[in-house]
Write a protein that holds these residues in place. Structure first.
Motif, mmCIF file in Angstrom:
data_model
loop_
_atom_site.group_PDB
_atom_site.id
_atom_site.type_symbol
_atom_site.label_atom_id
_atom_site.label_comp_id
_atom_site.label_asym_id
_atom_site.label_seq_id
_atom_site.Cartn_x
_atom_site.Cartn_y
_atom_site.Cartn_z
ATOM 1 N N ALA A 162 0.824 -1.209 0.000
ATOM 2 C CA ALA A 162 0.000 0.000 0.000
ATOM 3 C C ALA A 162 0.858 1.260 0.000
ATOM 4 N N VAL A 163 1.915 1.269 0.817
ATOM 5 C CA VAL A 163 2.795 2.437 0.875
ATOM 6 C C VAL A 163 3.522 2.621 -0.452
ATOM 7 N N GLU A 164 4.063 1.544 -0.986
ATOM 8 C CA GLU A 164 4.798 1.655 -2.250
ATOM 9 C C GLU A 164 3.895 2.095 -3.398
ATOM 10 N N ASN A 165 2.608 1.769 -3.314
ATOM 11 C CA ASN A 165 1.642 2.212 -4.323
ATOM 12 C C ASN A 165 1.045 3.573 -4.000
ATOM 13 N N ARG A 166 1.461 4.150 -2.874
ATOM 14 C CA ARG A 166 0.953 5.448 -2.418
ATOM 15 C C ARG A 166 -0.575 5.430 -2.331
ATOM 16 N N ASP A 167 -1.108 4.324 -1.830
ATOM 17 C CA ASP A 167 -2.544 4.098 -1.736
ATOM 18 C C ASP A 167 -3.016 4.437 -0.320
ATOM 19 N N ALA A 168 -3.382 5.698 -0.115
ATOM 20 C CA ALA A 168 -3.757 6.177 1.217
ATOM 21 C C ALA A 168 -4.963 5.424 1.777
ATOM 22 N N GLY A 171 0.373 13.038 5.237
ATOM 23 C CA GLY A 171 1.342 14.140 5.273
ATOM 24 C C GLY A 171 2.739 13.665 4.947
ATOM 25 N N VAL A 172 3.116 12.507 5.485
ATOM 26 C CA VAL A 172 4.429 11.938 5.195
ATOM 27 C C VAL A 172 4.569 11.669 3.697
ATOM 28 N N MET A 173 3.513 11.160 3.081
ATOM 29 C CA MET A 173 3.575 10.901 1.634
ATOM 30 C C MET A 173 3.780 12.198 0.853
#
Length: 141
Positions: A7-13, A47-49
């Protein structure tokens, strides 16, 4: 690969938020007090993203029962290269109930604190819009 990493690597909030327990506690590398609750934690992660550039997980470490994971990452914040680790603990339903982040070096942690401080009003607004008000200390603790 763990679904959180995906999910993080796909930037899927939305997928990241779905993996958080309602009572998750987020311990920031740049705030003195932890943040409690899904809404504030999800807003912080959004916010981190926004502030991390060139984010990459480099390693994933898990204990045999799968309830604890460490995800080692690198990123850039305001021109500073940062190394860090997300320490995740999962509850009985497989949701993250404890999330601690550590980063280095100090100059990058300071850049992260400044960048996240600039995001804090938006983070607080997003948290208030999406969930019950959680105790949200200032980013400077």
């Amino acid at each position: 690969m763990h679904p959180f990493r995906t999910a993080v690597e796909n930037r899927d909030a939305a997928a990241i938020e779905a993996l958080l327990a309602d009572d998750v506690v987020f311990t920031s590398p740049v705030a003195f007090k932890p943040y409690a609750g899904k809404a504030i934690t999800a807003a912080i992660l959004r916010g981190v993203m926004r502030v991390f550039e060139d984010f990459t997980y480099e390693r994933e470490i898990a204990n045999p029962d799968g309830r604890d994971h460490a995800l080692v990452f690198t990123a850039t914040v305001a021109g500073r290269r940062i190394q860090g680790c997300d320490f995740l603990h999962f509850d009985d339903e497989g949701r993250i109930d404890d999330f601690t982040v550590m980063v280095r070096p100090l100059s990058a942690a300071q850049a992260l604190a400044e960048a996240m401080g600039a995001q804090f009003e938006q983070i607080a607004r997003e948290a208030a819009e999406t969930g019950p008000r959680a105790a949200a200390p200032s980013p400077r603790g």
